[in-house]
Enzyme design. Sequence first.
Site, PDB file in Angstrom:
ATOM      1  CG  ASN A 188     -10.390 -99.447 -56.161  1.00  0.00           C
ATOM      2  OD1 ASN A 188     -11.015 -99.397 -57.208  1.00  0.00           O
ATOM      3  ND2 ASN A 188     -10.039-100.588 -55.614  1.00  0.00           N
ATOM      4  CB  ILE A 189      -5.787 -95.123 -57.788  1.00  0.00           C
ATOM      5  CG1 ILE A 189      -6.918 -94.463 -58.600  1.00  0.00           C
ATOM      6  CG2 ILE A 189      -4.475 -95.129 -58.579  1.00  0.00           C
ATOM      7  CD1 ILE A 189      -6.759 -92.968 -58.783  1.00  0.00           C
ATOM      8  CD  GLU A 190      -5.798-102.377 -55.330  1.00  0.00           C
ATOM      9  OE1 GLU A 190      -5.059-103.227 -55.873  1.00  0.00           O
ATOM     10  OE2 GLU A 190      -6.802-102.669 -54.652  1.00  0.00           O
ATOM     11  CB  CYS A 198     -10.862 -95.455 -50.904  1.00  0.00           C
ATOM     12  SG  CYS A 198     -10.254 -96.597 -49.667  1.00  0.00           S
ATOM     13  CD  GLU A 243     -15.383 -95.214 -50.775  1.00  0.00           C
ATOM     14  OE1 GLU A 243     -14.348 -95.449 -51.429  1.00  0.00           O
ATOM     15  OE2 GLU A 243     -15.867 -96.022 -49.977  1.00  0.00           O
ATOM     16  CB  CYS A 259     -12.451 -97.649 -45.522  1.00  0.00           C
ATOM     17  SG  CYS A 259     -11.505 -96.187 -45.957  1.00  0.00           S
ATOM     18  CB  CYS A 308     -13.656 -93.098 -47.334  1.00  0.00           C
ATOM     19  SG  CYS A 308     -12.362 -93.581 -48.504  1.00  0.00           S
TER      20      CYS A 308
HETATM   21  N1  THU Z   1     -11.596 -99.648 -51.238  1.00  0.00           N
HETATM   22  C1  THU Z   1     -12.271 -98.543 -51.693  1.00  0.00           C
HETATM   23  O1  THU Z   1     -12.004 -98.057 -52.791  1.00  0.00           O
HETATM   24  N2  THU Z   1     -13.237 -98.017 -50.899  1.00  0.00           N
HETATM   25  C2  THU Z   1     -13.590 -98.495 -49.663  1.00  0.00           C
HETATM   26  O2  THU Z   1     -14.399 -97.900 -48.967  1.00  0.00           O
HETATM   27  C3  THU Z   1     -12.976 -99.728 -49.166  1.00  0.00           C
HETATM   28  C4  THU Z   1     -11.834-100.258 -49.943  1.00  0.00           C
HETATM   29  C5  THU Z   1     -10.558-100.226 -52.080  1.00  0.00           C
HETATM   30  C6  THU Z   1      -9.155-100.063 -51.568  1.00  0.00           C
HETATM   31  C7  THU Z   1      -8.454-101.229 -52.233  1.00  0.00           C
HETATM   32  O3  THU Z   1      -8.025-100.828 -53.515  1.00  0.00           O
HETATM   33  C8  THU Z   1      -9.530-102.285 -52.387  1.00  0.00           C
HETATM   34  O4  THU Z   1     -10.769-101.619 -52.196  1.00  0.00           O
HETATM   35  C9  THU Z   1      -9.428-103.424 -51.388  1.00  0.00           C
HETATM   36  O5  THU Z   1      -9.367-102.965 -50.092  1.00  0.00           O
END
Ligand code: THU
Length: 130
Positions: free
Chosen positions: A42-44, A53, A55, A86, A89
Amino acid sequence: MEDKELVNLAMEAKKRAYAPYSNFHVGAALLCENGEVYLGCNIENAAYGSTNCAERTAVFNAISFGNRSFKKIAIVSDGDEYTYPCGVCRQVLSEFAPNIEVIMANNKGEFIKETLCELLPHIFSLKKHN
Ligand code: THU
């Protein structure tokens, strides 16, 4: 490739997560039909909605390298619970691999497996699948 091996690769990918806002690290490992594996984390972003996300990072990574045939994906996070993908994804996975197997792991590396059909029944698609 064994499910456990794919989970271990997802754990490696999780180490590269950029998650300074949620502090929730996620990794994904996507196995393609030809045996290649593409990783994602994940890259915020300070603008939270711009976050990607793990995935989707893995899927977009594979597509970018010309591979669109997916067999299974392992997902792991910092959480004690199994890491379910999620909704966004799930939809993105359904575009390329409506029958993909999804391996959901917890922070200990324990996992369960379901098909995308189970996770996202009655998908929206403009293609004819199955
Ligand atoms: N996140 C994912 O990378 N995959 C998911 O299926 C659910 C959420 C990440 C997004 C965000 O960076 C962190 O988890 C919190 O929601």
